[in-house]
Design a protein around this motif. Structure first.
Motif, PDB file in Angstrom:
ATOM      1  N   SER A  73      10.532 -13.483   0.431  1.00  0.00           N
ATOM      2  CA  SER A  73      10.633 -12.738   1.682  1.00  0.00           C
ATOM      3  C   SER A  73       9.635 -11.592   1.739  1.00  0.00           C
ATOM      4  N   GLY A  74       8.850 -11.430   0.660  1.00  0.00           N
ATOM      5  CA  GLY A  74       7.780 -10.446   0.739  1.00  0.00           C
ATOM      6  C   GLY A  74       7.818  -9.351  -0.302  1.00  0.00           C
ATOM      7  N   ALA A  95       5.893  -7.820  -2.285  1.00  0.00           N
ATOM      8  CA  ALA A  95       4.430  -7.788  -2.413  1.00  0.00           C
ATOM      9  C   ALA A  95       3.930  -7.447  -3.813  1.00  0.00           C
ATOM     10  N   ILE A 137       5.737 -17.822   2.217  1.00  0.00           N
ATOM     11  CA  ILE A 137       6.152 -16.501   2.678  1.00  0.00           C
ATOM     12  C   ILE A 137       7.128 -16.662   3.831  1.00  0.00           C
ATOM     13  N   LEU A 173       8.178 -15.243   6.756  1.00  0.00           N
ATOM     14  CA  LEU A 173       7.541 -14.215   7.578  1.00  0.00           C
ATOM     15  C   LEU A 173       8.380 -13.850   8.804  1.00  0.00           C
ATOM     16  N   ASN A 213      11.134  -5.608   4.756  1.00  0.00           N
ATOM     17  CA  ASN A 213       9.867  -5.150   5.340  1.00  0.00           C
ATOM     18  C   ASN A 213       9.778  -3.623   5.384  1.00  0.00           C
ATOM     19  N   TYR A 263       8.219  -3.078   1.978  1.00  0.00           N
ATOM     20  CA  TYR A 263       6.888  -3.686   1.843  1.00  0.00           C
ATOM     21  C   TYR A 263       6.442  -4.172   3.221  1.00  0.00           C
ATOM     22  N   ILE A 272       4.156  -5.269   6.609  1.00  0.00           N
ATOM     23  CA  ILE A 272       3.310  -6.451   6.780  1.00  0.00           C
ATOM     24  C   ILE A 272       1.912  -6.240   6.212  1.00  0.00           C
ATOM     25  N   LEU A 322       2.017  -6.644   2.536  1.00  0.00           N
ATOM     26  CA  LEU A 322       2.313  -8.035   2.204  1.00  0.00           C
ATOM     27  C   LEU A 322       1.078  -8.913   2.381  1.00  0.00           C
TER      28      LEU A 322
END
Length: 387
Positions: free
Chosen positions: A223-224, A226, A242, A244, A259, A262, A264, A267
């Motif tokens: 899910s990110g 990063a 990913i 997104l 999010n 981290y 966008i 990421l």
């Protein structure tokens, strides 16, 4: 007449110690276990560990007696010290479309769902879980409503593959005509919050003397997280996916709360630096289609701009509804229009056909809903019969 109560306790029955299971150990762990148990001498362990590895992961045996090129005395020592048992299958379901789902109990209170989807990838894909529950609380995902219990061990991840191959009859490991050709870490949990065990499991699954599923046919979905992307690529050489679902931080923070930690831009920078990224090793972006939320032509054009220059494939996923959700699935014509914009920009953007909905095996439906269904069935069974 007086009554005398005997309050003495019955002597406790001895509990047999649980034998270590060899089925999910890495090569190094397997060799170390054999030496530590004094079953194999250190100077012989490399050869003996290689023999056991092939029996366990190429032939799929669950009984040391089946290891015919191992001396009987050694087999007896192995059986006395170790186990090859599979975890308990609590429930097995088969969908009308051929999808199979297993509820697997790894230990008391530790249950995960694993799904086999035919006709995905080269032949069929197994969706494995990396955690029991999840911490991410993605608002469109029913699985995320279950609190995290714990990480799965590498052995428990590998066991999901072994259970599926038992059921599919895929031992010994076939070189061709496989029914299970791809592994996707898209089940319960966030794999990058359990990277050590995920990486060790991939080492076992990809070993060419065992299960032998190529790393290019193993996909890890995140899910990110990063900061862990580079380590994932370097340690596993797995394909990257990913989750997104949005092209701007404001919306993605609602859909994927991770999010906030981290965003966008961070990421995407991590994705661009993913080891081995190329046209031959594209990133898959997963985009769930939510009616009136993220499915407009403007969002499609923003997605094209966001991913510009990244070798990409975009999977459009019709939303799978669940009780009390506030979201609806986009209309089919809306999804097709969204895909057409991506296609014109040069991106492969298949619309994922929902699979296994009738057995609650579709994307985002794992574990939580099946628990409710089973609980409901128990209540009906226990209900008094009216006369």
């Amino acid at each position: 007449m007086g009554v005398t109560l005997d309050l003495t306790r019955a002597p406790a029955q001895p509990v047999a110690p649980v034998k270590p299971n060899l089925c999910g150990l890495t090569r190094g762990e397997l060799a170390a276990a054999l030496v530590a148990a004094e079953v194999v001498r250190p100077d012989k362990v490399k050869m003996r560990a290689g023999q056991l590895w092939r029996w366990i992961h190429h032939y799929g045996v669950t009984d040391f007696a089946a290891m015919t090129d191992v001396a009987k005395e050694t087999r007896a020592l192995l059986a006395g010290a170790f186990s090859l048992a599979r975890p308990e299958i609590v429930e097995r379901q088969v969908s009308r479309d051929g999808t199979r789902k297993w509820l697997i109990r790894m230990a008391p209170g530790i249950e995960v769902e694993t799904v086999y989807i035919p006709d995905v990838g080269r032949a069929g894909a197994l969706c494995v879980s990396s955690q029991v529950g999840c911490t991410l609380n993605c608002t469109f995902c029913h699985t995320g409503t279950q609190a995290l219990v714990r990480n799965l061990t590498a052995a428990e991840i590998v066991a999901q593959v072994q259970v599926a191959r038992d059921d599919l009859g895929e031992w010994p490991s076939p070189k061709a005509d496989r029914r299970l050709s791809n592994i996707v870490f898209m089940g319960m949990g966030e794999p990058l919050y359990n990277l050590d065990h995920v990486a060790a499991a991939i080492d076992v699954i990809a070993d060419n003397e065992g299960i032998s599923i190529s790393r290019r046919r193993i996909t890890v979905s995140t899910s990110g997280v990063a900061p862990e992307l580079e380590a994932l690529g370097a340690r596993t050489q797995a394909m990257l996916a990913i989750s997104l679902h949005a092209t701007n931080d404001a919306l993605r923070e609602v859909l994927v709360p991770l999010n906030k930690k981290y965003p966008i831009a961070e990421l995407v920078a991590g994705i661009r630096a993913y080891p081995g990224l190329s046209n031959a090793r594209r990133v898959t972006f997963e985009y769930v289609m939510l009616k009136g939320v993220n499915d407009s032509p403007a969002e499609a054009r923003a997605l094209v701009q966001l991913l510009r220059g990244i070798p990409s494939k975009i999977n459009l996923i019709p939303f799978n509804p669940w009780p009390d959700t506030v979201y609806e699935c986009s209309e089919w014509k809306t999804i097709e229009a969204f895909a057409a914009i991506l296609n014109r920009a040069g991106y492969a953007s298949p619309i994922r056909t929902p699979r296994g909905r009738d057995i609650l095996a579709a994307c985002g439906q794992l574990k939580s809903e099946s628990e409710k269904v089973r609980a409901s069935a128990r209540r009906k069974t226990a209900a008094p019969v009216e006369t």
